[in-house]
Enzyme design. Structure first.
Site, mmCIF file in Angstrom:
data_model
loop_
_atom_site.group_PDB
_atom_site.id
_atom_site.type_symbol
_atom_site.label_atom_id
_atom_site.label_comp_id
_atom_site.label_asym_id
_atom_site.label_seq_id
_atom_site.Cartn_x
_atom_site.Cartn_y
_atom_site.Cartn_z
ATOM 1 N N ARG A 24 -23.702 -7.756 7.429
ATOM 2 C CA ARG A 24 -22.501 -8.300 8.080
ATOM 3 C C ARG A 24 -22.542 -8.015 9.581
ATOM 4 O O ARG A 24 -22.141 -8.853 10.387
ATOM 5 C CB ARG A 24 -21.237 -7.674 7.500
ATOM 6 C CG ARG A 24 -20.960 -8.036 6.067
ATOM 7 C CD ARG A 24 -20.394 -9.418 5.953
ATOM 8 N NE ARG A 24 -19.739 -9.600 4.673
ATOM 9 C CZ ARG A 24 -19.431 -10.765 4.140
ATOM 10 N NH1 ARG A 24 -19.719 -11.880 4.774
ATOM 11 N NH2 ARG A 24 -18.832 -10.839 2.994
ATOM 12 N N VAL A 88 -13.712 -3.599 10.114
ATOM 13 C CA VAL A 88 -13.550 -4.917 9.489
ATOM 14 C C VAL A 88 -14.139 -4.818 8.081
ATOM 15 O O VAL A 88 -15.335 -4.606 7.928
ATOM 16 C CB VAL A 88 -14.230 -6.041 10.316
ATOM 17 C CG1 VAL A 88 -13.380 -6.404 11.522
ATOM 18 C CG2 VAL A 88 -15.631 -5.662 10.786
ATOM 19 N N GLY A 89 -13.275 -4.929 7.082
ATOM 20 C CA GLY A 89 -13.759 -4.715 5.724
ATOM 21 C C GLY A 89 -12.936 -5.454 4.693
ATOM 22 O O GLY A 89 -12.111 -6.303 5.020
ATOM 23 N N MET A 180 -12.026 2.141 1.154
ATOM 24 C CA MET A 180 -12.719 3.424 1.051
ATOM 25 C C MET A 180 -13.057 4.123 2.380
ATOM 26 O O MET A 180 -13.842 5.067 2.385
ATOM 27 C CB MET A 180 -14.003 3.246 0.213
ATOM 28 C CG MET A 180 -13.717 2.712 -1.182
ATOM 29 S SD MET A 180 -15.155 2.590 -2.238
ATOM 30 C CE MET A 180 -15.375 4.302 -2.700
ATOM 31 N N GLU A 181 -12.475 3.679 3.493
ATOM 32 C CA GLU A 181 -12.890 4.249 4.785
ATOM 33 C C GLU A 181 -11.773 4.595 5.771
ATOM 34 O O GLU A 181 -11.951 5.471 6.637
ATOM 35 C CB GLU A 181 -13.858 3.280 5.503
ATOM 36 C CG GLU A 181 -15.218 3.116 4.852
ATOM 37 C CD GLU A 181 -15.229 2.120 3.708
ATOM 38 O OE1 GLU A 181 -14.246 1.346 3.577
ATOM 39 O OE2 GLU A 181 -16.187 2.115 2.919
ATOM 40 N N ASP A 204 -10.376 -8.610 -3.804
ATOM 41 C CA ASP A 204 -10.065 -8.599 -5.232
ATOM 42 C C ASP A 204 -8.652 -8.080 -5.459
ATOM 43 O O ASP A 204 -8.056 -7.478 -4.571
ATOM 44 C CB ASP A 204 -11.100 -7.806 -6.038
ATOM 45 C CG ASP A 204 -11.470 -6.497 -5.378
ATOM 46 O OD1 ASP A 204 -12.450 -6.491 -4.617
ATOM 47 O OD2 ASP A 204 -10.752 -5.522 -5.586
#
Ligand code: HPA
Length: 236
Positions: A24, A88-89, A180-181, A204
């Site tokens: 990415r 950005v995730g 998760m970050e 999701d």
């Protein structure tokens, strides 16, 4: 150079986008940056620095989860003097009203991790976004006509939980989504006096058991990067 980033001190801009996935990072550099130069290949955690609208911007992949993310953020802050860090995730929705492909701007991050408990000797720190970055991103998202939510997210150490009901207590307290970050990013930036924001797309839906198709993920990712770069360029 630092332990996990081989760039020379001035190779990285003060404003850095942080995707988890190295490919990415490469895609962002190729699609959105001019004159991009790869500044890191150590462990394939690809990082690039180039220009967007005349402003120097970096993008550094961080891997998944707080331990990996923290290594890159620590080195960016301490060795490269990064000042504005924009994750950005993706995230999984915990609320019926937060739909697949929505944008989530994390104003704060709760966590099930022990990392901050160690740092704060059992007391609870509240990892928080930089308000001005958050306000700018929110306004810019609205102007772009994007569906955007702002609120608390859960930064979890676990992607695959053995407990099917793990999410319920967080959902009951209004937490919008799991990822998760972000708690690590906000904590490290607070300590360094740097500014941070997590911009996430819902890939999701944990409550409904849905997930976005690969094509939907790509489209929403693209829109999120355009927004993140607007934030980055304005703060470079
Ligand atoms: N949990 C944690 N991180 C995630 C998820 C999730 O369901 N979806 C995307 N990132």
């Amino acid at each position: 150079m630092s332990l996990h980033i081989e760039a020379k001190p001035d190779d990285i801009a003060p404003v850095v986008l942080l995707p988890g996935d190295p490919l990415r990072a490469k895609w962002i550099a190729e699609q959105f940056l001019e004159r991009a130069v790869c500044h890191n290949q150590v462990r394939n955690a690809l990082g690039f620095t180039g220009f967007c609208k005349g402003k120097r911007i970096s993008v550094q992949s961080t891997g998944m989860g707080m331990p990996s993310h923290s290594i890159y953020v620590h080195e960016l802050l301490e060795h490269y003097r990064a000042r504005v860090l924009v994750r950005v995730g993706t995230c999984g929705s915990l609320q019926p009203h937060v739909a697949l492909r929505d944008l989530v701007l994390a104003s704060s991050a709760s966590t099930d991790s022990a990392m901050n408990r160690q740092t704060f000797s059992g007391m609870t720190f509240a990892p928080t976004a930089d308000f001005e970055l958050l306000r700018f991103a929110y306004d810019a998202a609205l102007k772009r006509g994007l569906r955007v939510r702002t609120g608390n997210v859960l930064t979890s150490d676990t992607f695959y939980s053995q407990d099917l009901n793990w999410w319920k207590v967080w959902a009951a307290h209004g937490v919008l989504a799991a990822e998760m970050e972000t708690a690590a990013l906000y904590t490290l930036c607070a300590r360094a006096g740097a500014r941070a924001l997590s911009i996430l797309t819902v890939s999701d839906h944990i409550v409904k058991g849905e997930s976005a198709s690969a094509e939907e993920r790509q489209q929403t990712f693209e829109r999120m990067i355009e927004l993140a770069l607007e934030v980055a360029v304005d703060h470079a």
